[in-house]
Design a protein around this motif. Structure first.
Motif, PDB file in Angstrom:
ATOM      1  N   UNK A 174       0.845  -1.201   0.000  1.00 35.70           N
ATOM      2  CA  UNK A 174       0.000   0.000   0.000  1.00 35.70           C
ATOM      3  C   UNK A 174       0.883   1.255   0.000  1.00 35.70           C
ATOM      4  N   UNK A 175       1.927   1.240   0.833  1.00 35.23           N
ATOM      5  CA  UNK A 175       2.827   2.405   0.907  1.00 35.23           C
ATOM      6  C   UNK A 175       3.560   2.605  -0.407  1.00 35.23           C
ATOM      7  N   UNK A 176       3.974   1.482  -1.023  1.00 33.82           N
ATOM      8  CA  UNK A 176       4.676   1.583  -2.314  1.00 33.82           C
ATOM      9  C   UNK A 176       3.752   2.206  -3.358  1.00 33.82           C
TER      10      UNK A 176
ATOM     11  N   UNK B 236       1.163   4.185  -2.817  1.00 29.73           N
ATOM     12  CA  UNK B 236       0.998   5.614  -2.470  1.00 29.73           C
ATOM     13  C   UNK B 236       2.207   6.411  -2.981  1.00 29.73           C
TER      14      UNK B 236
END
Lengths: 40, 502
Positions: free
Chosen positions: A29-31, A33
Motif C-alpha cells: 500500500x505504501x509503495x 501511495x
C-alpha cells in the motif's frame, strides 16, 4: 493430547503468517501511495 | 500502614532480586567473549558480574526481613527505581570496554538500550568486541519485554508482580496470572527470535556475509528490531548491509514487534480477525499512511528521491522505523538534516510521537490512545447532530467491543499530555544549548518516543546536562510516567515526614 498440541502449533504458524501478511499489505500500500505521488 | 523506612526496605529487597537477575544475564556476553577469545571483554564481564552480585546480595541481606507482597505504590516505585539502579550497574562493562568517553556516556547507552530507544554515545562502534555487542543487544531485547517482570516472575514468583508489570508501562493481562502472562510474552518473543534470526541469517549469507558473521549480525539485528530498539553492530546502522531484502525483513520484524502482546496472543490462539478489527492495528495503518503522505510531500518538494523504489527504501523505511519507534536508518544522520526539509521532518516527528501499540516493545503515545481520542472526537461531533433526548453510545474494538466512556478518554488524554509536556521540556533544554528548533524537536521526539533516529545532536561531545535530560526523558517515556510520579510522590512524602519531625 497430540491433536491439541498440533492444533496449537497450527494456530501459531497461522498467526505468524497473518501478522506477516498485515505488514506486507502495508508495504505494498505504501509503495503504491509513493508510486502515485511520484507520478503526480 | 508501613513507615517510610519499611517501604524503602521492601523496595530495595525486590530491587536486589532484579539486580541479581540481570547479573546472571551477564553470563551470556561473558560466554560469547570466551568463545571469540576476547579475554579483556571476558574479564570486564566477570568483574561487572561480581560488582552487580555484591550490590544485589548486600541489599537483599540488609532488607531480608522485608520480604513481603508489594502494594501498588511499591510496585510502581520498584519498576522506576530498579531501572535507575540497573542503568548504573549494567553500564560497568561498557565503561570498562574503553569505548566511552565517560561513565555518564555509558549509562546513557544503557538507558537507551533498556528503553529500546537506540540513540548512542559509543565511540568506534565498528571495532567493538562481540561480547559488548551481545550485551548491547541483550539489554535492548530484555528492556523491550520488561526486565522487572522477567526477573520477578521467573525468579521470585511474587504475588504483587502485576503492580510492577503496570509500572513498566504494560497494562494488559494476556492470562489471569501475571507470571503466566510474562511467560506468554517471552514465548512469543523467543518463537519470533528463532524464526527472525533464521530468515535474517539466510538473507545475510545470500547477500555475501560469512555464515558465523551472518548469524551474529542476524541475532543482534533481530533483537534490536523486535524490541523496536534500533541498535546495530555497525556505525552505518542498516545502511551497512545495502540490501533491500534485509530492509524488507527488518520492516516485517519491527512492525510485528510493535504490536500489542495481547494481539499476538489473540491471533496465535485462533482469533485471526482481530488483526484487522483491533483499534490499534486500524489506527496504526491509518497514521502510517497519513504521516507517509506528509513525509513524501516534503521529499518530493525537495526532489531528492526520483522514483518509487528509492522513495520506499529511504522515505518509507525511515518513516516506518520512526512510527514503530525502532530507529533503524538507511541514511546518514546529516542527510536528514540537509536533504529532507522541514515538512518531512514534521511528518517524522508526528510519527515518532504516535509510536506503536500499548503493551508492546514500542514507545510513543501508542495507537490505542490515538484511536480512543480520535473516536471520542468523532463522537462529540456526532452528538451535535442527534436529538437531545437520544442516548448515544460509541464503541471501539479491542478483543471485543468496548463502550467508550469518559474515564477511558481522560486516561488516554492524561498520558498524551504527559508526553507533550516532556517533549516541550526537552525541546526547551535543547534550544537553550544552541540547537535550532526543527532539529531539537526531531531529536527530542526521538528520545521521548523511545525511537532512536538522530539528526546529529546526540554525540559524545554534547553537553552533559543535555545527556542527563535525555536519560530522564527516555526513562519517563518508556515507563509511561506513572512510576515516575510514584517515585516523586514517595520522595516528597519522605521529605515532608523528616521536615515535620524536626
Amino acid at each position: 493430547m497430540k491433536n491439541i498440541e498440533k492444533s496449537k502449533n497450527e494456530h501459531v504458524v497461522q498467526g505468524i503468517f497473518i501478522e506477516t501478511l498485515y505488514v506486507v499489505v502495508m508495504m505494498v500500500f505504501a509503495y503504491i501511495v509513493g508510486f502515485v505521488m511520484v507520478r503526480l | 500502614m508501613n513507615s517510610f523506612t519499611d517501604d524503602f526496605k521492601i523496595i530495595n529487597y525486590y530491587t536486589a532480586k532484579i539486580i541479581e537477575g540481570m547479573a546472571y544475564v551477564m553470563t551470556i556476553p561473558f560466554i560469547t567473549s570466551i568463545l571469540f577469545k576476547e579475554w579483556n571483554a571476558a574479564i570486564d564481564f566477570a568483574l561487572s558480574f561480581m560488582i552487580s552480585m555484591t550490590v544485589g546480595l548486600i541489599l537483599e541481606i540488609v532488607c531480608i526481613d522485608h520480604k513481603k507482597n508489594v502494594k501498588w505504590l511499591h510496585g510502581m516505585i520498584i519498576a522506576g527505581y530498579a531501572w535507575i539502579m540497573l542503568m548504573i550497574l549494567d553500564a560497568i562493562p561498557y565503561w570498562l570496554s574503553g569505548h566511552y568517553g565517560s561513565f555518564l556516556n555509558a549509562t546513557f547507552d544503557v538507558m537507551s538500550g533498556f528503553t529500546t530507544t537506540g540513540i548512542v554515545l559509543i565511540q568506534d562502534l565498528d571495532h567493538v568486541s562481540n561480547g559488548i555487542n551481545m550485551w548491547r543487544h541483550i539489554l535492548t531485547f530484555i528492556g523491550g519485554q520488561g526486565m522487572v517482570v522477567m526477573t520477578l516472575s521467573f525468579l521470585v514468583g511474587l504475588k504483587g508482580a502485576y503492580m510492577m508489570y503496570v509500572g513498566e508501562g504494560k497494562d494488559e493481562k494476556l492470562l489471569p496470572n501475571v507470571k503466566h502472562t510474562a511467560r506468554a510474552i517471552w514465548r512469543i518473543s523467543i518463537i519470533y527470535l528463532v524464526v527472525g534470526t533464521l530468515v535474517l541469517t539466510i538473507a545475510g549469507i545470500y547477500i555475501g556475509i560469512g555464515p558465523i558473521s551472518s548469524f551474529l549480525n542476524s541475532l543482534w539485528i533481530y533483537m534490536a528490531a523486535w524490541s523496536t530498539g534500533g541498535f546495530a553492530p555497525h556505525s552505518q546502522n542498516m545502511l551497512y548491509y545495502h540490501s533491500m531484502l534485509y530492509e524488507i525483513i527488518t520492516i516485517i520484524i519491527f512492525v510485528i514487534g510493535s504490536f500489542n502482546f495481547a494481539l499476538h496472543y489473540s491471533v496465535w490462539t485462533g482469533n485471526k480477525k482481530e488483526i484487522y478489527k483491533n483499534i490499534e492495528t486500524v489506527s496504526f495503518f491509518s497514521t502510517v499512511m497519513i504521516t507517509f503522505i506528509i513525509v513524501t510531500s516534503g521529499l518530493l518538494k525537495n526532489n531528492i528521491y526520483p522514483n518509487a523504489v528509492i522513495l520506499f527504501r529511504k522515505g518509507f523505511y525511515q518513516l516506518i522505523s520512526a512510527h514503530t519507534t525502532t530507529g533503524f536508518m538507511t541514511l546518514y544522520a546529516n542527510q536528514m538534516s540537509t536533504d529532507w526539509g522541514t515538512l518531512s521532518l514534521i511528518g517524522m516527528v508526528i510519527a515518532m510521537l504516535i509510536g506503536g501499540s500499548a503493551c508492546s516493545t514500542a514507545g510513543g503515545f501508542k495507537g490505542m490512545r490515538v484511536g480512543i481520542i480520535f473516536k471520542s472526537f468523532i463522537f462529540e461531533i456526532k452528538k451535535l447532530f442527534i436529538p437531545e433526548k437520544a442516548i448515544a453510545v460509541e464503541k471501539y474494538h479491542n478483543h471485543g467491543d468496548i463502550k467508550l466512556d469518559d474515564e477511558t478518554v481522560r486516561k488516554a488524554m492524561f498520558i498524551v499530555l504527559c508526553y507533550i509536556a516532556t517533549f516541550t521540556i526537552g525541546v526547551l533544554f535543547t534550544i537553550y544549548y544552541g540547537y535550532p528548533l526543527d532539529k531539537a524537536a526531531y531529536e527530542v521526539a526521538s528520545a521521548t518516543g523511545n525511537v532512536g533516529l538522530t539528526i546529529g545532536i546526540t554525540q559524545p561531545n554534547m553537553p552533559n546536562t543535555l545527556k542527563v535530560v535525555y536519560i530522564l526523558i527516555m526513562w519517563a517515556g518508556r515507563l509511561e510516567f506513572m512510576a515516575i510520579f510514584a517515585i516523586i510522590g514517595y520522595i516528597v512524602a519522605g521529605v515532608k515526614k523528616i521536615w515535620q519531625r524536626d
